[in-house]
Scaffold this motif. Structure first.
Motif, PDB file in Angstrom:
ATOM      1  N   VAL A 198       0.842  -1.197   0.000  1.00 36.13           N
ATOM      2  CA  VAL A 198       0.000   0.000   0.000  1.00 36.13           C
ATOM      3  C   VAL A 198       0.876   1.245   0.000  1.00 36.13           C
ATOM      4  O   VAL A 198       2.108   1.178   0.140  1.00 36.13           O
ATOM      5  CB  VAL A 198      -0.935   0.001   1.231  1.00 36.13           C
ATOM      6  CG1 VAL A 198      -1.856  -1.198   1.190  1.00 36.13           C
ATOM      7  CG2 VAL A 198      -0.117   0.017   2.521  1.00 36.13           C
ATOM      8  N   LEU A 199       0.252   2.437  -0.125  1.00 32.39           N
ATOM      9  CA  LEU A 199       0.969   3.715  -0.131  1.00 32.39           C
ATOM     10  C   LEU A 199       1.566   4.005   1.249  1.00 32.39           C
ATOM     11  O   LEU A 199       1.037   3.598   2.280  1.00 32.39           O
ATOM     12  CB  LEU A 199       0.027   4.849  -0.521  1.00 32.39           C
ATOM     13  CG  LEU A 199      -0.514   4.833  -1.951  1.00 32.39           C
ATOM     14  CD1 LEU A 199      -1.550   5.930  -2.133  1.00 32.39           C
ATOM     15  CD2 LEU A 199       0.617   5.005  -2.958  1.00 32.39           C
ATOM     16  N   ALA A 200       2.660   4.748   1.232  1.00 32.42           N
ATOM     17  CA  ALA A 200       3.277   5.180   2.501  1.00 32.42           C
ATOM     18  C   ALA A 200       2.428   6.269   3.145  1.00 32.42           C
ATOM     19  O   ALA A 200       1.625   6.930   2.485  1.00 32.42           O
ATOM     20  CB  ALA A 200       4.695   5.707   2.250  1.00 32.42           C
ATOM     21  N   SER A 201       2.649   6.467   4.432  1.00 33.02           N
ATOM     22  CA  SER A 201       1.906   7.518   5.136  1.00 33.02           C
ATOM     23  C   SER A 201       2.496   8.886   4.804  1.00 33.02           C
ATOM     24  O   SER A 201       3.697   9.017   4.559  1.00 33.02           O
ATOM     25  CB  SER A 201       1.976   7.277   6.639  1.00 33.02           C
ATOM     26  OG  SER A 201       3.329   7.335   7.080  1.00 33.02           O
ATOM     27  N   PRO A 202       1.702   9.946   4.810  1.00 28.19           N
ATOM     28  CA  PRO A 202       2.225  11.301   4.583  1.00 28.19           C
ATOM     29  C   PRO A 202       3.114  11.730   5.754  1.00 28.19           C
ATOM     30  O   PRO A 202       2.927  11.305   6.893  1.00 28.19           O
ATOM     31  CB  PRO A 202       0.964  12.162   4.492  1.00 28.19           C
ATOM     32  CG  PRO A 202      -0.156  11.210   4.233  1.00 28.19           C
ATOM     33  CD  PRO A 202       0.230   9.928   4.904  1.00 28.19           C
ATOM     34  N   GLN A 203       4.094  12.610   5.489  1.00 32.19           N
ATOM     35  CA  GLN A 203       4.961  13.195   6.516  1.00 32.19           C
ATOM     36  C   GLN A 203       4.351  14.534   6.915  1.00 32.19           C
ATOM     37  O   GLN A 203       4.404  15.505   6.163  1.00 32.19           O
ATOM     38  CB  GLN A 203       6.380  13.373   5.975  1.00 32.19           C
ATOM     39  CG  GLN A 203       7.037  12.073   5.516  1.00 32.19           C
ATOM     40  CD  GLN A 203       7.176  11.085   6.654  1.00 32.19           C
ATOM     41  OE1 GLN A 203       7.596  11.448   7.741  1.00 32.19           O
ATOM     42  NE2 GLN A 203       6.805   9.829   6.392  1.00 32.19           N
TER      43      GLN A 203
END
Length: 816
Positions: A198-203
């Motif tokens: 899945v996509l990485a989390s936003p910073q």
């Protein structure tokens, strides 16, 4: 089972070991095993042309499967085995006729069966979870993930299903497979499945720009098409969702000083949510209210209080003059307050999000400032004025003056000065206060003012030495130190001392000075209005420049000096005798009566009405040495004389001289006698003596003449005569000289002289023959003495019958 089979089984059982069994020089081992195959290794056996590998089910003598290999092959696989099964593996070395040369066997097993993947999915951007069917005999499983281009490959061991492999990249396609593992090895990989993380989390970055809003920012997440936000207030379970395609969101209408937690995740184009991340942010606090101002600790500290606000962890108070303080409570102290100003005070609440808006400024008027600077002007003798600068917000001023003896004066004024009485030698302490409706100013600068000391009295001046003078006086009030000055036309000398006495040194001789004593103190300096006194120093020391000898007993002394109207006394002090003096008002004088051979020290002293000068530096002078009183000359030989003389004062050495027209003899000695050679006989000499001192000074001493004796005759002969008589014959150097001849034998001595002056023969009688005679012929001095240094000649007188016979010359001998 027949008997042959039983024997073979027992033989194989005895050769089995757990890892490797060595036969007759044939060693085998299991290199690797899978679910349906095993790879064996063995060493080369001499004479073998091929190898046969056979697998038996454990405890069975029936071959299960076999494979053959050439003589150069030392590793081979055997296939078609059953998963998770125990086997005995045998390797045989065969010759060309397929006869078994040797064999070796060992036990082993195959890996478990291949698992089957049910599902593979990603819940986190760096993980992938695989669910599979477990197989019998497996102790663990290996999950393998790799990318289609081969740029990534990873394996991870798990104990069972489901298993998770980590360390993957977000939103990436992976090929996944599973292998079962036991002590024998691992199975072949399962059938592959494809799955994507899945996509990485936003910073996230959050801030609160005001007490009612929060701004959340993040960098774009690759491949994300949508972002979901969920906002939850602290202490509440109510969530407020927000969906956006932007990378920032401003959340308004929030409560001040409150913590909000925001969860954000990105959505992929496949509408799969990625990793979520949560950030908690507090809003800024609200503005403090109910600000109260109050002075404490006199008038220099201002207490500021207010009502606390939610979410504030500290407060900052700022004044318009730049004062500030920080507090964690609802009170803060501003110090020190500045006098004579109008202050505006505001309070700001702060937390980690930032400051609130400041409160409305509160006005506060401070106390008046003290007047400064202060100075004192001396209007006239005994009348002074204290002066200060004006300050703001003042109704009037109060000056306090206190003298060091305790006397006090007070003066109120609306101006900037105040007069008071002041006297010499006193110290005053002054301070000025400003007053207004708020009260008095704090103590201002204190001015210490000391008036000039009074003039010293009863001054006394006395000479200490040629270049020093002592000045004394009565001590006066207010003086810390006394400054004594001696001033002449060329400059001044200064002496500072705390005592009422001072010695001025290094004064210039023959000079008139003006002496001034000034009483001084640190604050005001010196009182130089006092009357001076005059003082004349002693004359300067003369300098003797020349001493010349007038004659043997007198000298003339010349000196230089800068004195005016001075008399001079010159002293000549010798090593013997009394001192000699002469006096003059000029620069020279003559001293007589000096003794010979004497060292003198000469100095001069100048005198004036002011006193005597220092004696001049002594100049040494030495008179010529004395001549000896007595001198005598004694002729030792015909060509050598001894000169002697008496001691003389001041002499270090002598030069004695004998001088005649026929020659000169000289002797240099430190003794009082000198033996001189090369003297001519029968000659008149002039005798002189030169006396020399240690410094080279000389005295010429002349004495009476000296005549040497006549020369000894030569050609002395002895002849036989009749009647036992001998004739002596010689050659003389002077026809006017008288001679005597002495003939000496062993038993008798005979002498004779010529009958007339100028003759050179004489006879001796009564000579005994047969004896040896010495013959000496010597001149007779005018005083009748005979010269004793003439040499003798030896003759043998032989007998002729009873009378003198032949006379034979035997040679000379020195005089005894």
């Amino acid at each position: 089972m027949d008997l042959c089979g039983i024997k073979l089984w027992m033989f194989l059982l005895g050769m089995i070991s757990q890892n490797a069994v060595q036969g007759s020089s044939l060693t085998i081992s299991i290199y690797t095993a899978t679910s349906k195959s095993a790879v064996l290794r063995w060493n080369s056996y001499p004479g073998s042309s091929s190898y046969r590998v056979t697998a038996f089910l454990r405890n069975s003598v029936q071959p299960f499967v076999f494979s053959s290999f050439s003589q150069n092959t030392l590793m081979g696989s055997i296939n078609s085995l059953s998963p998770n099964t125990n086997y005995t593996f045998q390797v045989e070395a065969l010759d060309g006729s397929m006869t078994v040369l040797t064999q070796s066997s060992l036990d082993g097993s195959t890996a478990p069966d291949v698992p089957t993947i049910k599902t593979a999915s990603s819940k986190q951007s760096q993980n992938m979870t695989v669910e599979f069917v477990e197989v019998p005999g497996a102790t663990s499983y290996i999950i393998r993930a790799e990318t289609s281009d081969g740029s990534f490959f990873s394996e991870m061991t798990v104990l069972g299903t489901p298993g998770t492999i980590v360390g993957l990249q977000p939103y990436t396609d992976y090929t996944l497979s599973v292998m079962s593992v036991n002590s024998a090895g691992r199975s072949q990989p399962s059938e592959f499945v494809q799955a994507k993380t899945v996509l990485a989390s936003p910073q996230l970055t959050s801030s609160s720009p005001s007490n009612s809003s929060i701004v959340v920012l993040w960098a774009p997440v690759p491949h994300a098409v949508l972002y979901s936000l969920s906002i939850i207030r602290e202490g509440s379970f109510l969530q407020s969702p927000i969906n956006t395609t932007n990378t920032s969101v401003t959340i308004n209408s929030l409560e001040a000083g409150t913590i909000y937690c925001i969860k954000v995740n990105a959505w992929s184009p496949e509408s799969v949510p990625g990793d979520d991340v949560t950030v908690c942010q507090i809003t800024r606090p609200s503005t403090p209210q109910s600000v109260v101002l109050q002075t404490v600790n006199g008038m220099t500290t201002l207490s500021v209080s207010w009502a606390t606000v939610r979410g504030a962890d500290r407060y900052t108070v700022i004044s318009s003059s730049g004062l500030n303080c920080t507090s964690n409570s609802s009170t803060c102290m501003l110090t020190p307050l500045t006098c004579g100003q109008i202050q505006y005070i505001s309070v700001t609440a702060m937390n980690q999000a930032g400051p609130s808006l400041p409160s409305d400024p509160q006005q506060f008027i401070t106390f008046p400032c003290p007047p400064q600077p202060l100075r004192v002007d001396e209007i006239a003798a005994g009348n002074c004025s204290v002066v200060w600068s004006s300050v703001a917000y003042v109704d009037y001023y109060t000056a306090f003056i206190k003298r060091d003896d305790g006397t006090e004066q007070t003066c109120n004024s609306t101006g900037t000065s105040c007069n008071f009485n002041c006297h010499c030698g006193y110290s005053y302490i002054m301070s000025v206060f400003a007053n207004n409706q708020a009260g008095s100013s704090p103590p201002g600068p204190v001015l210490n003012q000391t008036t000039l000391p009074c003039c010293p009295g009863n001054m006394s001046v006395s000479s200490v030495s040629w270049e020093s003078v002592m000045i004394s006086w009565m001590a006066v009030r207010g003086a810390d130190v006394y400054e004594t000055r001696a001033v002449d036309a060329k400059g001044e000398l200064v002496c500072n001392d705390t005592s009422p006495v001072c010695v001025l040194s290094d004064l210039t001789c023959n000079t008139r000075y003006s002496l001034l004593v000034a009483a001084c103190n640190d604050p005001r300096g010196c009182n130089r209005t006092c009357s001076p006194q005059t003082y004349q120093t002693a004359p300067c020391m003369p300098e003797i420049v020349q001493v010349t000898r007038s004659n043997s007993s007198s000298i003339n002394i010349t000196w230089t000096s800068t004195n005016s109207a001075a008399n001079y006394t010159v002293s000549v002090i010798g090593s013997v005798g009394n001192p000699l003096t002469c006096q003059s008002g000029g620069t020279s004088c003559t001293v007589t009566g000096l003794a010979c051979g004497t060292s003198y020290r000469i100095n001069a002293i100048a005198s004036t009405a002011a006193g005597l000068s220092m004696p001049s530096y002594s100049v040494p002078f030495e008179t010529a040495p004395c001549c000896p009183q007595n001198l005598s000359v004694l002729q030792v030989t015909q060509a050598m004389s001894n000169v002697s003389w008496s001691e003389a004062r001041g002499v270090q050495s002598f030069i004695a001289s004998l001088t005649s027209p026929r020659g000169h003899a000289q002797c240099h000695t430190a003794q009082t006698t000198c033996l001189m050679g090369c003297i001519t006989c029968g000659t008149n000499y002039t005798v002189s003596l030169q006396a020399i001192s240690s410094t080279g000074s000389t005295a010429e001493c002349t004495y009476h003449g000296f005549s040497t004796s006549e020369c000894c005759p030569s050609g002395i002969r002895l002849f036989r005569r009749a009647n036992n008589t001998l004739r002596v014959q010689w050659r003389s150097s002077s026809p006017l000289s008288n001679y005597t001849a002495v003939v000496t034998g062993s038993t008798s001595s005979h002498s004779c002289s010529p009958l007339e002056t100028g003759q050179n023969t004489c006879d001796v009688s009564d000579i005994t023959c047969g004896d040896v005679y010495s013959v000496v012929v010597a001149p007779v001095n005018p005083d009748g003495t005979v010269v004793q240094f003439c040499s003798s000649r030896m003759y043998s007188v032989f007998c002729s019958g009873s009378g003198v016979g032949t006379v034979l010359y035997r040679g000379r001998r020195s005089v005894d």
